[in-house]
Write an enzyme that holds these catalytic residues in place. Sequence first.
Site, mmCIF file in Angstrom:
data_model
loop_
_atom_site.group_PDB
_atom_site.id
_atom_site.type_symbol
_atom_site.label_atom_id
_atom_site.label_comp_id
_atom_site.label_asym_id
_atom_site.label_seq_id
_atom_site.Cartn_x
_atom_site.Cartn_y
_atom_site.Cartn_z
ATOM 1 N N LYS A 287 36.780 -75.256 165.455
ATOM 2 C CA LYS A 287 37.602 -74.615 165.887
ATOM 3 C C LYS A 287 38.478 -73.205 164.664
ATOM 4 O O LYS A 287 38.000 -72.937 164.343
ATOM 5 C CB LYS A 287 39.323 -74.954 166.743
ATOM 6 C CG LYS A 287 40.068 -74.163 166.858
ATOM 7 C CD LYS A 287 41.258 -74.568 166.804
ATOM 8 C CE LYS A 287 42.718 -75.260 166.181
ATOM 9 N NZ LYS A 287 43.400 -74.175 165.099
ATOM 10 N N ASN A 288 38.714 -74.026 163.313
ATOM 11 C CA ASN A 288 39.274 -73.638 161.926
ATOM 12 C C ASN A 288 37.908 -73.483 161.581
ATOM 13 O O ASN A 288 38.053 -72.150 160.452
ATOM 14 C CB ASN A 288 39.742 -74.470 161.317
ATOM 15 C CG ASN A 288 41.527 -74.750 162.273
ATOM 16 O OD1 ASN A 288 41.617 -74.587 163.516
ATOM 17 N ND2 ASN A 288 41.522 -76.245 161.688
ATOM 18 N N CYS B 46 50.817 -73.304 166.420
ATOM 19 C CA CYS B 46 51.387 -74.525 167.269
ATOM 20 C C CYS B 46 53.089 -74.124 166.325
ATOM 21 O O CYS B 46 52.863 -73.858 165.271
ATOM 22 C CB CYS B 46 50.419 -76.016 166.326
ATOM 23 S SG CYS B 46 49.236 -75.772 167.079
ATOM 24 N N ASP C 26 46.119 -82.699 160.758
ATOM 25 C CA ASP C 26 45.533 -82.613 162.055
ATOM 26 C C ASP C 26 45.546 -83.518 162.647
ATOM 27 O O ASP C 26 45.016 -83.503 163.801
ATOM 28 C CB ASP C 26 44.470 -81.661 162.298
ATOM 29 C CG ASP C 26 45.261 -80.724 161.604
ATOM 30 O OD1 ASP C 26 46.310 -79.873 161.788
ATOM 31 O OD2 ASP C 26 44.218 -79.181 161.582
ATOM 32 N N ARG D 44 43.646 -75.378 173.895
ATOM 33 C CA ARG D 44 43.666 -74.258 172.283
ATOM 34 C C ARG D 44 42.086 -74.907 171.253
ATOM 35 O O ARG D 44 41.940 -74.096 170.320
ATOM 36 C CB ARG D 44 44.869 -74.074 171.756
ATOM 37 C CG ARG D 44 45.958 -73.671 172.102
ATOM 38 C CD ARG D 44 47.435 -73.277 171.203
ATOM 39 N NE ARG D 44 47.192 -73.034 169.550
ATOM 40 C CZ ARG D 44 47.420 -72.627 168.313
ATOM 41 N NH1 ARG D 44 48.566 -73.267 169.294
ATOM 42 N NH2 ARG D 44 46.991 -72.541 167.556
ATOM 43 N N VAL E 281 51.793 -82.457 154.455
ATOM 44 C CA VAL E 281 51.624 -81.428 154.258
ATOM 45 C C VAL E 281 52.010 -80.101 155.580
ATOM 46 O O VAL E 281 52.847 -78.967 154.713
ATOM 47 C CB VAL E 281 49.677 -80.964 155.517
ATOM 48 C CG1 VAL E 281 49.314 -79.541 155.410
ATOM 49 C CG2 VAL E 281 49.008 -81.937 154.526
ATOM 50 N N ARG F 68 55.565 -72.418 158.158
ATOM 51 C CA ARG F 68 54.655 -72.037 157.936
ATOM 52 C C ARG F 68 54.712 -70.849 157.543
ATOM 53 O O ARG F 68 54.138 -69.475 158.351
ATOM 54 C CB ARG F 68 53.442 -72.131 158.923
ATOM 55 C CG ARG F 68 53.185 -73.588 159.526
ATOM 56 C CD ARG F 68 52.708 -73.137 160.603
ATOM 57 N NE ARG F 68 50.735 -73.595 160.568
ATOM 58 C CZ ARG F 68 49.490 -73.878 161.039
ATOM 59 N NH1 ARG F 68 50.434 -73.761 163.016
ATOM 60 N NH2 ARG F 68 48.922 -73.946 160.904
HETATM 61 C C1 UD1 Z 1 44.585 -74.771 158.453
HETATM 62 C C2 UD1 Z 1 44.329 -75.127 159.326
HETATM 63 C C3 UD1 Z 1 45.394 -76.033 160.365
HETATM 64 C C4 UD1 Z 1 45.604 -77.264 159.368
HETATM 65 C C5 UD1 Z 1 46.024 -76.610 157.957
HETATM 66 C C6 UD1 Z 1 45.960 -77.447 156.494
HETATM 67 C C7 UD1 Z 1 43.511 -72.964 161.083
HETATM 68 C C8 UD1 Z 1 43.739 -72.001 162.134
HETATM 69 N N1 UD1 Z 1 44.250 -73.762 160.714
HETATM 70 O O1 UD1 Z 1 46.399 -73.800 158.837
HETATM 71 O O2 UD1 Z 1 44.528 -76.971 161.829
HETATM 72 O O3 UD1 Z 1 46.607 -77.877 159.671
HETATM 73 O O4 UD1 Z 1 45.211 -75.843 157.798
HETATM 74 O O5 UD1 Z 1 45.060 -78.283 156.466
HETATM 75 O O6 UD1 Z 1 41.859 -73.511 159.842
HETATM 76 N N2 UD1 Z 1 52.143 -72.606 153.331
HETATM 77 C C9 UD1 Z 1 52.819 -71.443 152.325
HETATM 78 N N3 UD1 Z 1 52.458 -70.226 152.447
HETATM 79 C C10 UD1 Z 1 51.816 -69.800 153.036
HETATM 80 C C11 UD1 Z 1 50.251 -70.444 153.615
HETATM 81 C C12 UD1 Z 1 50.677 -71.977 153.854
HETATM 82 O O7 UD1 Z 1 54.631 -72.290 151.672
HETATM 83 O O8 UD1 Z 1 51.480 -68.947 152.575
HETATM 84 C C13 UD1 Z 1 52.229 -73.793 153.649
HETATM 85 C C14 UD1 Z 1 52.260 -73.450 155.051
HETATM 86 O O9 UD1 Z 1 53.663 -74.440 155.647
HETATM 87 C C15 UD1 Z 1 52.208 -75.855 155.033
HETATM 88 C C16 UD1 Z 1 50.909 -76.051 154.043
HETATM 89 O O10 UD1 Z 1 50.743 -74.672 152.903
HETATM 90 O O11 UD1 Z 1 52.964 -77.173 154.526
HETATM 91 C C17 UD1 Z 1 49.857 -76.021 154.512
HETATM 92 O O12 UD1 Z 1 49.170 -74.407 155.502
HETATM 93 P P1 UD1 Z 1 47.898 -74.102 155.866
HETATM 94 O O13 UD1 Z 1 46.840 -74.692 154.499
HETATM 95 O O14 UD1 Z 1 47.868 -72.769 155.100
HETATM 96 O O15 UD1 Z 1 47.437 -74.093 156.606
HETATM 97 P P2 UD1 Z 1 46.897 -73.257 157.791
HETATM 98 O O16 UD1 Z 1 46.320 -71.487 156.934
HETATM 99 O O17 UD1 Z 1 48.158 -72.490 158.797
#
Ligand code: UD1
Length: 422
Positions: free
Chosen positions: A18-19, A111, A300, A392, A322, A116
């Site tokens: 998916k990702n 989710c 995950d 999803r 995370v 986030r």
């Molecule tokens: C992606 C994956 C998700 C996985 C996650 C962590 C996809 C579609 N989803 O989500 O399945 O659980 O990586 O491996 O690829 N954060 C901030 N500021 C930002 C961005 C992120 O504080 O601008 C924080 C988030 O709140 C979270 C952490 O960083 O606590 C990790 O988020 P991130 O690595 O960005 O996850 P996603 O890319 O949303």
Amino acid sequence: MVEGPCRLQGAVQISGAKNSALKLMVAALLGQGTFSLENVPRITDVQTMAEVLESLGAGVVFQDHRMEIRVGALHGRTPEHLVRSMRASVQVMGPLLARLGWVEVALPGGCAIGSRPLDIHLAGLRQMGASITLNGSRLVAEAPRGLRGADITLRYPSVGATENIMMAATLAKGETVIRNAAQEPEITDVQAFLQAMGAQVEGAGTPVIKVKGVGELGCAQAAVMPDRIEAGTYLLGFLVTGGEGIVSKARPEHFAPLLNVMRAMGATVDVDGDQVYVAAPRRLRSFGLVTKPYPGFPTDLQPQMVAAATQAHGASELKETVFDQRFGYLTELKKLGAVVRQKGQKVTVHGPVRLKGAELKAGDLRAGAALVLAALAAQGTSVIRGAQHIDRGYEAMESKLSAVGACIRRVEEMGGSTCSMN
Ligand code: UD1
């Protein structure tokens, strides 16, 4: 609806990730022509992303597991209802900004597993010259004279921010360096796709990614890498039910931390090329783990590990680093009889317990998977509502599980009563 307990036995073939699929689809927005993706998982997030691409002017044909994306002229306004239903739609921001000089996206959904925010994405794009403002609930990003390369250090290795900035940089003027980049294998998949389109990018899979901007990008073909989280979920399904089996078409090197924990739990784990065999021991041992960005233990798989811990002897300890609110599903797990204590970001699971079937609600994708695993190990009938969350990210979960001996079926609720879909 799950009838337990059952002992899973057999083989499960793993679908495309998916990702990775979602990001390859978005990367196509940077190019021109007809793209072809193989091994695309048939999950609802992919369908939602196809709608996002279509709403931006691309043509998408999705048949079996093959997707064709035609990209010509595009515009930069994403429909609010699609972005709200899936956080990954925010990934269109970097590519569209780079290509069109502007983009407007609603604040995303996805989710419900923590705050986030988007600050890391936005800080990176701003460093590349974008001006970003919040207009009501919509983010408007503009770079009328184009983006320029920058030396960007992420305050945290966010997966989405790494990909967004990396994609934007492919069409920026000059060189971009992303430091403290996320190292997830899906990012390497995206890099290979961008390279095939003509982008000059290297370093994915390490903490430093370097991108030299080019004038334009063409089209490309790719096969989506196997889903490491899906593979991990089914391996844990064999373990939690005291069973044995194989996941095939996987990339075991992508989930080494899981294999190590399963071995520490006493499981037999054999890796042979793209297959992993697992057999549960007579007595599962308790374990400890901390979720971390790749190559650490993936967040995950944290809920599924808690489900497995309910059947392990002793106290297992899991720490989530995370996401800040990823234990919401514990209330549901307790309805099955799990003995779980949460203290902030730490959870202690006491096992083994005899779980008993219950009425449950899946609040997010991986929580839903964990509830299914626990229900398979529980005595009696469990009803898991909110199965749309599971759809999803898991292709045909009930068929894959039925094929290895689970008694699971999808039922549609009509006015309070349930009706079988078989
Ligand atoms: C992606 C994956 C998700 C996985 C996650 C962590 C996809 C579609 N989803 O989500 O399945 O659980 O990586 O491996 O690829 N954060 C901030 N500021 C930002 C961005 C992120 O504080 O601008 C924080 C988030 O709140 C979270 C952490 O960083 O606590 C990790 O988020 P991130 O690595 O960005 O996850 P996603 O890319 O949303």
